[in-house]
Design an enzyme around this catalytic site. Structure first.
Site: not given
Length: 321
Positions: A17-18, A100, A139, A200-202, A225
């Site tokens: 994550m940037a 991204c 990714k 990936n995701g949630d 996140r």
């Protein structure tokens, strides 16, 4: 799960994550149970390689775990050069960013914008895989728009090019982070290719982690996140996957210990002139649950001294207790 010659200690990966997954955060996630951590996205543009920001983003030989760097760009030769430089600096795995959705990245035909151009994707993957003698991973998102989901095509192309693991975020580029991630596409990819597939995701809690693994058949999970301000999520998920039991909430004293240690590491890593600014967002994430009225966070964000930040955190937890 294996990526090339490397055996991961579990199936949980801390997402790149940037501006977030710097060395202090990666180290903390690894200590809290992540089986692999991935660096912030690094540009393949050689004009920025010597900047202070780029040097800080590179992995370091003494980092724990398998050192993994993510690179982004659209020029195959530049991407290959970036991969080589990072391997020379200690990277053991190179990850290519084609997921991204940020406009400033996509405007340069990098990140998830590349999903529209499979020929360019193939050129980049081929150049990077041939440039280094370490595993190369990729990714992506499920496509560039809900009506243009092409992750199965990209996945097969990636496997053919020698990519050794594939992470898929369950949204398209157009979705950004809106709505809910979908896992049907990830499941379809898993059934199509033989390389490891990472969902990936949630993935926000242990129950969701178990459900996504079971539904998709994925080899591993990547968590981003949900680890912001809660790096112990990896330990919580792993415990549930191992035992079927949920860990109790982390005691406040342990939250304090981890947060203060994290802030000190940020001060040390970036230096006192910059570290206090980087620490602000992390403190905000840690305290979302404990300081819902935002008053302390507003006060904390006005502090412009590293030692004063630590004093404020000590006082906050004393009052909270």
């Amino acid at each position: 799960m294996r990526i090339g010659q490397y055996q991961l200690r579990n199936r949980l990966i801390a997402a790149p994550m940037a501006g977030i997954t710097d060395r202090p955060f990666r180290t903390l996630c690894y200590e809290m149970g992540a089986g692999l951590t991935v660096s912030e996205m690094m540009s393949s543009n050689p004009q920025v390689w010597e900047s202070d920001k780029s040097r800080l983003r590179m992995v370091h030989i003494d980092e724990p775990g398998i050192r993994t760097v993510q690179i982004a760009g659209s020029a195959p030769k530049e991407m290959a050069d970036a991969a080589r430089i990072n391997v020379e600096s200690g990277a053991q795995i190179i990850d290519i960013n084609m997921g991204c959705p940020a406009k400033k990245v996509n405007r340069k035909l990098a990140g998830s914008a590349l999903l529209q151009y499979p020929d360019v994707v193939k050129s980049i993957l081929t150049e990077v895989v041939n440039a280094v003698d370490v595993p190369v991973t990729l990714k992506i998102r499920t496509g560039w728009a809900p009506e243009h989901r092409n992750c199965e095509e990209i996945a097969q192309l990636a496997e053919d090019c020698g990519i050794q693991a594939l992470t898929i975020h369950g949204r398209t580029r157009a979705c950004l982070f809106n709505g809910e991630a979908e896992y049907d596409s990830i499941r379809a990819v898993k059934q199509k290719v033989s390389i490891p597939v990472i969902a990936n995701g949630d993935i926000t809690d242990p129950l969701k982690a178990r459900a996504v693994l079971d539904y998709t058949g994925a080899d591993a999970l990547m968590i981003g996140r949900a680890a912001q301000g809660r790096p112990w999520i990896f330990r919580e998920i792993q415990h549930y996957l191992d035992t079927g039991e949920l860990l109790p909430p982390l005691p406040l004293a342990e939250v304090k210990r981890l947060l203060c240690a994290h802030v000190r590491e940020l001060h040390d890593f970036y230096g006192p002139a910059k570290g206090y600014r980087i620490a602000r967002k992390h403190v905000s994430w840690y305290l979302q649950e404990h300081a819902p009225n935002d008053q302390f966070r507003r006060t904390f964000n006005a502090i412009e001294d590293a030692s004063e930040q630590l004093e404020a955190l000590e006082a906050y937890f004393e009052n909270f207790a």
